[in-house]
Write a protein that holds these residues in place. Structure first.
Motif, PDB file in Angstrom:
ATOM      1  N   TYR A   1       0.778  -1.231   0.000  1.00 54.00           N
ATOM      2  CA  TYR A   1       0.000   0.000   0.000  1.00 54.00           C
ATOM      3  C   TYR A   1       0.817   1.293   0.000  1.00 54.00           C
ATOM      4  N   VAL A   2       2.091   1.235   0.385  1.00 48.51           N
ATOM      5  CA  VAL A   2       2.903   2.445   0.411  1.00 48.51           C
ATOM      6  C   VAL A   2       3.915   2.449  -0.735  1.00 48.51           C
ATOM      7  N   LEU A   3       4.736   1.400  -0.800  1.00 44.34           N
ATOM      8  CA  LEU A   3       5.778   1.341  -1.821  1.00 44.34           C
ATOM      9  C   LEU A   3       5.295   0.741  -3.138  1.00 44.34           C
ATOM     10  N   ASN A   4       4.120   0.075  -3.092  1.00 42.85           N
ATOM     11  CA  ASN A   4       3.543  -0.555  -4.294  1.00 42.85           C
ATOM     12  C   ASN A   4       4.499  -1.544  -4.943  1.00 42.85           C
ATOM     13  N   ILE A   5       5.230  -2.296  -4.103  1.00 47.93           N
ATOM     14  CA  ILE A   5       6.150  -3.299  -4.616  1.00 47.93           C
ATOM     15  C   ILE A   5       5.380  -4.464  -5.239  1.00 47.93           C
ATOM     16  N   VAL A   6       4.288  -4.856  -4.593  1.00 52.46           N
ATOM     17  CA  VAL A   6       3.390  -5.881  -5.127  1.00 52.46           C
ATOM     18  C   VAL A   6       1.967  -5.346  -5.032  1.00 52.46           C
ATOM     19  N   PRO A   7       1.045  -5.847  -5.858  1.00 51.55           N
ATOM     20  CA  PRO A   7      -0.337  -5.351  -5.852  1.00 51.55           C
ATOM     21  C   PRO A   7      -1.043  -5.650  -4.530  1.00 51.55           C
ATOM     22  N   PRO A   8      -1.919  -4.747  -4.083  1.00 52.37           N
ATOM     23  CA  PRO A   8      -2.713  -5.002  -2.874  1.00 52.37           C
ATOM     24  C   PRO A   8      -3.490  -6.303  -2.995  1.00 52.37           C
ATOM     25  N   GLY A   9      -3.473  -7.104  -1.939  1.00 52.32           N
ATOM     26  CA  GLY A   9      -4.169  -8.382  -1.946  1.00 52.32           C
ATOM     27  C   GLY A   9      -3.286  -9.563  -2.261  1.00 52.32           C
ATOM     28  N   THR A  10      -2.016  -9.297  -2.572  1.00 58.23           N
ATOM     29  CA  THR A  10      -1.104 -10.402  -2.888  1.00 58.23           C
ATOM     30  C   THR A  10      -0.913 -11.306  -1.682  1.00 58.23           C
ATOM     31  N   HIS A  11      -0.851 -10.724  -0.490  1.00 56.95           N
ATOM     32  CA  HIS A  11      -0.623 -11.494   0.726  1.00 56.95           C
ATOM     33  C   HIS A  11      -1.850 -11.491   1.636  1.00 56.95           C
ATOM     34  N   THR A  12      -1.995 -12.565   2.398  1.00 51.75           N
ATOM     35  CA  THR A  12      -3.083 -12.693   3.363  1.00 51.75           C
ATOM     36  C   THR A  12      -2.476 -12.921   4.743  1.00 51.75           C
ATOM     37  N   TRP A  13      -2.664 -11.972   5.626  1.00 47.31           N
ATOM     38  CA  TRP A  13      -2.020 -11.999   6.942  1.00 47.31           C
ATOM     39  C   TRP A  13      -2.283 -13.298   7.699  1.00 47.31           C
ATOM     40  N   SER A  14      -3.518 -13.786   7.649  1.00 46.98           N
ATOM     41  CA  SER A  14      -3.882 -14.982   8.414  1.00 46.98           C
ATOM     42  C   SER A  14      -3.179 -16.238   7.932  1.00 46.98           C
ATOM     43  N   LYS A  15      -2.612 -16.203   6.698  1.00 47.27           N
ATOM     44  CA  LYS A  15      -1.938 -17.378   6.152  1.00 47.27           C
ATOM     45  C   LYS A  15      -0.439 -17.389   6.455  1.00 47.27           C
ATOM     46  N   TYR A  16       0.078 -16.306   7.031  1.00 42.28           N
ATOM     47  CA  TYR A  16       1.491 -16.277   7.387  1.00 42.28           C
ATOM     48  C   TYR A  16       1.781 -17.346   8.440  1.00 42.28           C
ATOM     49  N   ILE A  17       2.999 -17.875   8.425  1.00 48.38           N
ATOM     50  CA  ILE A  17       3.353 -19.018   9.266  1.00 48.38           C
ATOM     51  C   ILE A  17       4.576 -18.686  10.114  1.00 48.38           C
ATOM     52  N   ASN A  18       4.448 -18.822  11.423  1.00 48.15           N
ATOM     53  CA  ASN A  18       5.576 -18.570  12.317  1.00 48.15           C
ATOM     54  C   ASN A  18       6.625 -19.673  12.178  1.00 48.15           C
ATOM     55  N   ALA A  19       7.865 -19.340  12.540  1.00 44.10           N
ATOM     56  CA  ALA A  19       8.957 -20.308  12.447  1.00 44.10           C
ATOM     57  C   ALA A  19       8.681 -21.545  13.286  1.00 44.10           C
ATOM     58  N   THR A  20       8.118 -21.353  14.468  1.00 42.78           N
ATOM     59  CA  THR A  20       7.829 -22.502  15.342  1.00 42.78           C
ATOM     60  C   THR A  20       6.753 -23.396  14.725  1.00 42.78           C
ATOM     61  N   GLU A  21       5.788 -22.793  14.043  1.00 47.74           N
ATOM     62  CA  GLU A  21       4.751 -23.575  13.379  1.00 47.74           C
ATOM     63  C   GLU A  21       5.344 -24.367  12.225  1.00 47.74           C
ATOM     64  N   LEU A  22       6.233 -23.734  11.478  1.00 50.35           N
ATOM     65  CA  LEU A  22       6.869 -24.420  10.352  1.00 50.35           C
ATOM     66  C   LEU A  22       7.675 -25.620  10.850  1.00 50.35           C
ATOM     67  N   GLU A  23       8.399 -25.422  11.933  1.00 50.64           N
ATOM     68  CA  GLU A  23       9.155 -26.541  12.511  1.00 50.64           C
ATOM     69  C   GLU A  23       8.229 -27.671  12.931  1.00 50.64           C
ATOM     70  N   SER A  24       7.091 -27.319  13.531  1.00 50.76           N
ATOM     71  CA  SER A  24       6.168 -28.357  13.988  1.00 50.76           C
ATOM     72  C   SER A  24       5.581 -29.124  12.811  1.00 50.76           C
ATOM     73  N   TYR A  25       5.381 -28.438  11.681  1.00 55.47           N
ATOM     74  CA  TYR A  25       4.877 -29.124  10.487  1.00 55.47           C
ATOM     75  C   TYR A  25       5.874 -30.187  10.024  1.00 55.47           C
ATOM     76  N   VAL A  26       7.166 -29.856  10.136  1.00 58.62           N
ATOM     77  CA  VAL A  26       8.208 -30.757   9.660  1.00 58.62           C
ATOM     78  C   VAL A  26       8.478 -31.887  10.647  1.00 58.62           C
ATOM     79  N   LEU A  27       8.618 -31.529  11.899  1.00 56.21           N
ATOM     80  CA  LEU A  27       9.077 -32.490  12.899  1.00 56.21           C
ATOM     81  C   LEU A  27       7.964 -33.256  13.605  1.00 56.21           C
ATOM     82  N   GLY A  28       6.748 -32.752  13.525  1.00 54.89           N
ATOM     83  CA  GLY A  28       5.666 -33.412  14.244  1.00 54.89           C
ATOM     84  C   GLY A  28       4.372 -33.384  13.484  1.00 54.89           C
TER      85      GLY A  28
END
Length: 245
Positions: A181-208
């Protein structure tokens, strides 16, 4: 297991400018250099040094987009072949067109496939898995990233390199508030905040959580990064590569 139509439309709109290092994908071009440095440093000289290694590896690049990473990998002396897959026809058309610029890239091919198609993806009848699987900036666009990662890991016999966006305030500010919305690097709507994944969650997906019932995977290196305008990409020491034991 793929992104919604709005997200896919954004990538389709970016297709024609994918290989323009000064266009909407300029940050991706800079990130690609960092990704390759990370891959090479993680694999180590026993694989990347031509004086130490004579074997060649096969690569599956999931969510290859216009082919920045796929081409970079295909040119490495330690890579035998690269298969790039993506769900957006427009970006694959760009990837195939750009590949033709370099007649040496005979070891690179692209296919229109979703993550759901991974079970049928094979390197060959004799060897159904790949030595390396890469999945960069894909998981945060999927409705079921955990299952998608499970499928991706099932296609690798050695290494899985992952990259996704951490669900932090800094990531929201840099990728959505500023990036869209400020720098216009990518179009608005490209990313969805709720779909972001924390590092600990990513590790749990892999290891457990049943990702691999035999627990044959280890987290070899976990690395974070952030893009700072005027500075470029900055890496945080040791915080995204998973390899078999």
């Amino acid at each position: 297991m793929q992104g919604n139509k709005t997200e896919m439309a954004h990538f389709a709109a970016l297709a024609k400018s994918w290989w323009n290092p000064r266009g909407p994908q300029r940050i991706l071009h800079k990130m690609n250099n960092m990704r390759m440095d990370f891959i090479n440093s993680t694999l180590g000289p026993s694989i990347t040094d031509p004086n130490q290694n004579t074997s060649k590896l096969t690569v599956l690049d999931i969510g290859c987009g216009g082919g920045l990473l796929s081409e970079s990998l295909a040119r490495r002396h330690y890579v035998q072949s690269v298969l790039g897959i993506d769900v957006t026809p427009e970006v694959l058309a760009v990837a195939n067109s750009h590949k033709l610029v370099d007649p040496k890239l005979t070891n690179l091919k692209y296919e229109l496939r979703s993550v759901m198609d991974l079970e049928s993806v094979k390197q060959s009848a004799e060897k159904p898995t790949f030595d390396i699987v890469t999945m960069f900036e894909v998981l945060e666009h999927l409705d079921d990233p955990k299952e998608a990662l499970k499928l991706a890991m099932s296609k690798s016999s050695q290494y899985v390199f992952l990259s996704t966006i951490n669900r932090t305030l800094a990531a929201y500010i840099s990728t959505i508030a500023l990036g869209e919305y400020v720098l216009n690097i990518v179009p608005p709507g490209t990313h969805t905040w709720s779909k972001y994944i924390n590092a600990t969650e990513l590790e749990s997906y892999v290891l457990g959580s049943g990702v691999n019932s035999e627990s044959i995977w280890d987290v070899e290196k976990l690395q974070g990064c952030i893009y700072l305008p005027g500075t470029g990409w900055v890496r945080f020491d040791d915080q995204s590569n998973y390899s078999t034991k």
